[in-house]
Design a protein around this motif. Structure first.
Motif, short mmCIF file in Angstrom:
data_model
loop_
_atom_site.label_atom_id
_atom_site.label_comp_id
_atom_site.label_asym_id
_atom_site.label_seq_id
_atom_site.Cartn_x
_atom_site.Cartn_y
_atom_site.Cartn_z
N SER A 97 0.66 -1.21 -0.11
CA SER A 97 -0.11 0.17 -0.11
C SER A 97 0.70 1.12 -0.13
O SER A 97 1.96 1.25 0.22
CB SER A 97 -1.00 -0.04 1.36
OG SER A 97 0.02 0.02 2.43
N GLN A 98 0.21 2.38 -0.27
CA GLN A 98 0.87 3.47 -0.05
C GLN A 98 -0.23 4.62 0.55
O GLN A 98 -1.43 4.52 0.34
CB GLN A 98 1.64 4.34 -1.19
CG GLN A 98 0.72 4.62 -2.38
CD GLN A 98 1.55 4.91 -3.70
OE1 GLN A 98 2.45 4.29 -4.12
NE2 GLN A 98 1.27 6.07 -4.33
N THR A 99 0.41 5.73 1.02
CA THR A 99 -0.82 6.70 1.49
C THR A 99 -0.78 7.80 0.56
O THR A 99 0.15 8.46 -0.02
CB THR A 99 -0.12 7.34 2.84
OG1 THR A 99 0.07 6.22 3.77
CG2 THR A 99 -1.35 8.34 3.42
N ASP A 100 -2.06 8.15 0.18
CA ASP A 100 -2.37 9.34 -0.70
C ASP A 100 -1.92 10.74 -0.01
O ASP A 100 -2.43 10.97 0.87
CB ASP A 100 -3.71 9.48 -1.07
CG ASP A 100 -4.12 10.32 -2.16
OD1 ASP A 100 -3.60 10.33 -3.24
OD2 ASP A 100 -4.67 11.52 -1.91
N GLU A 101 -1.09 11.43 -0.57
CA GLU A 101 -0.56 12.53 -0.04
C GLU A 101 -1.40 13.64 0.12
O GLU A 101 -1.65 14.17 1.03
CB GLU A 101 0.80 13.15 -0.72
CG GLU A 101 1.91 12.12 -0.65
CD GLU A 101 3.13 12.94 -1.49
OE1 GLU A 101 3.24 14.12 -1.66
OE2 GLU A 101 4.04 12.22 -1.70
N GLU A 102 -2.48 13.58 -0.88
CA GLU A 102 -3.68 14.77 -0.49
C GLU A 102 -4.57 14.37 0.28
O GLU A 102 -5.06 15.27 1.24
CB GLU A 102 -4.34 15.14 -1.87
CG GLU A 102 -3.15 16.02 -2.85
CD GLU A 102 -4.05 16.13 -4.29
OE1 GLU A 102 -5.48 16.42 -4.09
OE2 GLU A 102 -3.34 16.34 -5.07
N SER A 103 -5.21 13.35 0.12
CA SER A 103 -6.27 12.87 1.11
C SER A 103 -5.97 12.19 2.35
O SER A 103 -6.62 12.12 3.34
CB SER A 103 -7.24 11.71 0.36
OG SER A 103 -6.31 10.79 0.20
N GLY A 104 -4.77 11.87 2.45
CA GLY A 104 -4.21 10.98 3.48
C GLY A 104 -4.84 9.44 3.81
O GLY A 104 -4.44 8.59 4.58
N ASN A 105 -5.54 9.09 2.70
CA ASN A 105 -6.03 7.74 2.52
C ASN A 105 -5.24 6.71 2.07
O ASN A 105 -4.31 7.15 1.54
CB ASN A 105 -7.32 7.65 1.36
CG ASN A 105 -8.59 8.45 1.86
OD1 ASN A 105 -8.70 8.50 3.11
ND2 ASN A 105 -9.39 8.85 0.84
N MET A 106 -5.30 5.47 2.64
CA MET A 106 -4.49 4.40 2.30
C MET A 106 -4.96 3.71 0.92
O MET A 106 -6.18 3.56 1.05
CB MET A 106 -4.13 3.41 3.48
CG MET A 106 -3.49 2.08 2.92
SD MET A 106 -3.05 0.91 4.60
CE MET A 106 -2.28 1.80 5.54
N ILE A 107 -4.14 3.69 0.16
CA ILE A 107 -4.38 2.79 -1.04
C ILE A 107 -3.82 1.49 -1.10
O ILE A 107 -2.45 1.45 -1.01
CB ILE A 107 -4.08 3.71 -2.51
CG1 ILE A 107 -4.52 5.06 -2.35
CG2 ILE A 107 -4.11 2.92 -3.68
CD1 ILE A 107 -3.60 5.77 -3.50
N ILE A 108 -4.51 0.36 -1.10
CA ILE A 108 -4.18 -1.09 -0.78
C ILE A 108 -4.05 -1.73 -2.29
O ILE A 108 -5.02 -1.59 -3.02
CB ILE A 108 -5.04 -1.69 -0.05
CG1 ILE A 108 -4.89 -1.14 1.30
CG2 ILE A 108 -4.74 -3.24 0.22
CD1 ILE A 108 -6.01 -1.75 2.61
N TYR A 109 -2.71 -2.08 -2.54
CA TYR A 109 -2.70 -2.74 -3.90
C TYR A 109 -2.78 -4.37 -3.90
O TYR A 109 -3.10 -5.05 -4.67
CB TYR A 109 -1.36 -2.48 -4.59
CG TYR A 109 -1.15 -0.91 -4.79
CD1 TYR A 109 -2.01 -0.36 -5.85
CD2 TYR A 109 -0.47 -0.12 -4.00
CE1 TYR A 109 -1.78 1.10 -6.04
CE2 TYR A 109 -0.19 1.29 -4.42
CZ TYR A 109 -1.04 1.77 -5.27
OH TYR A 109 -1.07 3.08 -5.45
N GLY A 110 -2.30 -4.84 -2.62
CA GLY A 110 -2.23 -6.40 -2.38
C GLY A 110 -2.29 -6.62 -0.88
O GLY A 110 -2.00 -5.71 -0.04
N LYS A 111 -2.79 -7.92 -0.65
CA LYS A 111 -2.74 -8.36 0.71
C LYS A 111 -2.08 -9.62 0.65
O LYS A 111 -2.28 -10.75 -0.29
CB LYS A 111 -4.34 -8.68 1.05
CG LYS A 111 -4.99 -7.27 0.90
CD LYS A 111 -6.54 -7.47 1.20
CE LYS A 111 -7.05 -5.89 1.50
NZ LYS A 111 -8.70 -6.34 1.55
N TYR A 112 -1.58 -10.16 2.11
CA TYR A 112 -1.15 -11.43 2.03
C TYR A 112 -2.14 -12.21 2.65
O TYR A 112 -2.49 -12.27 3.71
CB TYR A 112 0.05 -11.39 3.09
CG TYR A 112 1.29 -12.39 3.05
CD1 TYR A 112 1.92 -12.48 2.03
CD2 TYR A 112 1.20 -13.40 3.93
CE1 TYR A 112 3.31 -13.47 2.27
CE2 TYR A 112 2.13 -14.44 4.10
CZ TYR A 112 3.12 -14.41 2.95
OH TYR A 112 3.85 -15.49 3.00
#
Length: 106
Positions: free
Chosen positions: A76-91
């Motif tokens: 994941s990474q954190t969207d700098e503008e909104s502060g939301n977490m963007i999840i790309y994958g899960k284990y």
């Protein structure tokens, strides 16, 4: 057993010990390969399975066949503008499952 170490944003030296407890292996952003997010390899030249207990494994890929108990495991990474977490994958079940569409949490 190695306990309470902080390996934030760094490659981890290969050590003889294969059990890690309460350690931080976080990378702030995933690795992007051909435009697709992937986890950074914790031990790039070593596929020895290890056990991780209560560790932060965000944006990293543990060696194949590793055991992960009560660990944070997302790409994941954190969207700098909104502060939301963007999840790309899960284990899930011993492997990363990459999502077709990122999941936004926040």
């Amino acid at each position: 057993m190695i306990e309470n170490k902080n390996y934030n944003n760094m490659l981890v030296p290969t050590l003889d010990d294969i059990i890690y407890k309460n350690c931080n292996f976080n990378w702030d952003v995933p690795l992007f390969v051909n435009g697709k997010p992937k986890g950074n390899r914790i031990f790039p030249e070593d596929d020895t399975p290890r056990t991780f207990i209560n560790c932060n494994l965000r944006n990293v890929e543990p060696p194949p066949d590793s055991i992960c108990e009560s660990c944070l495991q997302v790409i994941s990474q954190t969207d700098e503008e909104s502060g939301n977490m963007i999840i790309y994958g899960k284990y899930i079940d011993g492997q990363y499952i990459y999502l077709n569409e990122p999941e936004v949490v926040g």
